[in-house]
Design an enzyme around this catalytic site. Structure first.
Site, PDB file in Angstrom:
ATOM      1  N   ASN A   1       0.847  -1.198   0.000  1.00 22.82           N
ATOM      2  CA  ASN A   1       0.000   0.000   0.000  1.00 22.82           C
ATOM      3  C   ASN A   1       0.882   1.248   0.000  1.00 22.82           C
ATOM      4  OD1 ASN A   1      -2.505  -1.409   0.142  1.00 22.82           O
ATOM      5  ND2 ASN A   1      -2.127  -1.797   2.308  1.00 22.82           N
TER       6      ASN A   1
ATOM      7  N   PRO B   1       0.825   4.316  -1.135  1.00 22.43           N
ATOM      8  CA  PRO B   1       0.331   5.627  -0.684  1.00 22.43           C
ATOM      9  C   PRO B   1       0.242   5.754   0.834  1.00 22.43           C
ATOM     10  CG  PRO B   1      -0.958   4.874  -2.551  1.00 22.43           C
ATOM     11  CD  PRO B   1      -0.082   3.715  -2.146  1.00 22.43           C
ATOM     12  N   ASP B   2       0.052   4.637   1.534  1.00 20.82           N
ATOM     13  CA  ASP B   2      -0.026   4.675   3.002  1.00 20.82           C
ATOM     14  C   ASP B   2       1.330   4.903   3.648  1.00 20.82           C
ATOM     15  OD1 ASP B   2      -2.716   4.196   2.898  1.00 20.82           O
ATOM     16  OD2 ASP B   2      -2.591   2.094   3.481  1.00 20.82           O
ATOM     17  N   HIS B   3       2.399   4.566   2.940  1.00 19.64           N
ATOM     18  CA  HIS B   3       3.721   4.561   3.557  1.00 19.64           C
ATOM     19  C   HIS B   3       4.501   5.843   3.323  1.00 19.64           C
ATOM     20  CE1 HIS B   3       2.848   0.461   4.313  1.00 19.64           C
ATOM     21  NE2 HIS B   3       3.053   0.038   3.087  1.00 19.64           N
TER      22      HIS B   3
END
Length: 406
Positions: free
Chosen positions: A171, A173-175
């Protein structure tokens, strides 16, 4: 705690899962008192996410959750009860920042949307982090990191040209883009409040920081009308540029050596006569045109070398190279991360001594670092209610009996 730059800032943290939790982790590691408001009935999904310490599953044993929630405190409130919501409001009254990454409308159902909070906390810094933002025709769409990668076109650019998109494998974009953009916005809002006394409402549509990763592709289409596509490991700067096998089982090395100087250095390190004398590879243009053959020839040469040793020798000669590392390599063999003190070990109440990522950036005058292990579920409920709200033990027990606490 006073040695941290955000000491004295309190965050009422309603975030969960990925990007939101990492946003508030950044604040917590810089010294803010981040109070993670949880539910014992609907737990943060990351609490049940692998890897688990010693392979033993448990709500307090997830390494993923722990890393995203270092330096925080956890309380468990029953947000379905009026008493629980009243406690949340009292905590917000004493907070500087309110953060959530729910679907639009969720906080409003609790009576804790921005307008409701601003009414009793006019100078609040309030951040919402949904996929498409709080307004617009797609505002109600639910999404996670992989969804955002697909919607924005990030996944379209990942993979080989003759195959389906491979995505980023995580994921992404989450990181990286979303939590760092959000944390920066919060810091800017706190600075604005310090100067003016005014609060801020920050509406982060998480697809937008993700789109910011696609600048070259957007510019190429805007200027040239070209739609970017998947190119595998190739690079417009030249060849070779790719990932090649190394000695051992499933060991690899990434190498980028465009230009004649880097190419000659690569050849000298590899000491492969056939590769050096191959007429197809005598110029940058020729190496690009014969990229498939070049990759095959390089693979035969690199497969004879240890990935870490070869990368070190190439780096010494100015060639961009790095071993492809598994988790054990990253933790135990990455000299750059070790030199920067990236890994922090903390004693967790249930997992024992565990490892945490430090922040991906350093500030010279105001350093931040994980300084408290991730909290057990509801570990600090009584502590927070005593410190922040001034409640006596008997009052806390009465609230627990009423079902306000979980």
């Amino acid at each position: 705690m006073n040695r941290f730059p955000l000491a004295g800032i309190t965050v009422a943290d309603f975030t969960w899962i990925g990007a939101g939790s990492y946003t508030t982790k950044i604040l917590a590691d810089f010294g803010a008192d981040v109070i993670k408001i949880e539910s014992a009935e609907r737990i943060d999904t990351l609490r049940d996410a692998k890897p688990f310490k010693d392979g033993v599953r448990g709500l307090n044993r997830s390494g993923y959750f722990a890393d995203r929630n270092s330096s925080k405190r956890s309380i468990t409130l029953n947000m379905k009860s009026e008493e629980g919501r009243a406690l949340a409001r009292r905590i917000i009254e004493r907070a500087d920042v309110v953060a959530n990454n729910f679907t639009p409308g969720t906080m409003e159902k609790f009576g804790l949307g921005y307008e409701a909070v601003q009414a009793f906390k006019p100078d609040v810094v309030y951040i919402s982090m949904s996929m498409h933002g709080q307004t617009g025709p797609e505002a109600k769409y639910l999404g996670y990191g992989l969804t955002m990668g697909a919607v924005t076109g990030l996944h379209h650019l990942c993979g080989y040209p003759d195959q389906e998109p491979a995505g980023t494998g995580t994921n992404f974009p989450d990181h990286v883009p979303n939590p760092t953009h959000a944390a920066f916005a919060i810091l800017a809002a706190l600075r604005h409040r310090r100067r003016t006394g005014q609060g801020q409402f920050i509406d982060v549509a998480q697809i937008e920081p993700t789109i910011a990763l696609l600048g070259p592709a957007v510019m190429d289409f805007t200027a040239n009308g070209e739609v970017a596509g998947r190119v595998g490991n190739q690079h417009i700067a030249g060849a070779p540029h790719g990932v090649y096998p190394a000695r051992g089982d499933d060991r690899w090395i990434a190498i980028s050596a465009p230009g004649d100087d880097a190419w000659r250095s690569l050849l000298q390190v590899l000491e492969d006569r056939a590769l050096s004398q191959d007429a197809r590879f005598q110029s940058p243009t020729a190496r690009w045109e014969h990229g498939v053959e070049l990759d095959a020839a390089l693979a035969r040469a690199t497969a004879l070398h240890d990935a870490h040793e070869l990368a070190h020798r190439l780096q010494q000669r100015g060639v961009a190279a790095a071993p492809v590392q598994d988790a054990a390599d990253v933790l135990n063999r990455d000299e750059q991360l070790r030199a920067r003190g990236h890994w922090v070990y903390l004693d967790h109440p249930e997992m024992g001594r565990t490892v945490y990522n430090a922040l991906p950036f350093r500030l010279s005058r105001t350093p931040g670092l994980p300084h408290r292990p991730a909290p057990l579920l509801g570990e600090h409920t009584d502590e927070v209610l005593r410190e922040k709200l001034g409640l006596a033990p008997a009052e806390i027990e009465a609230l627990r009996a009423q079902g306000a606490l979980q």
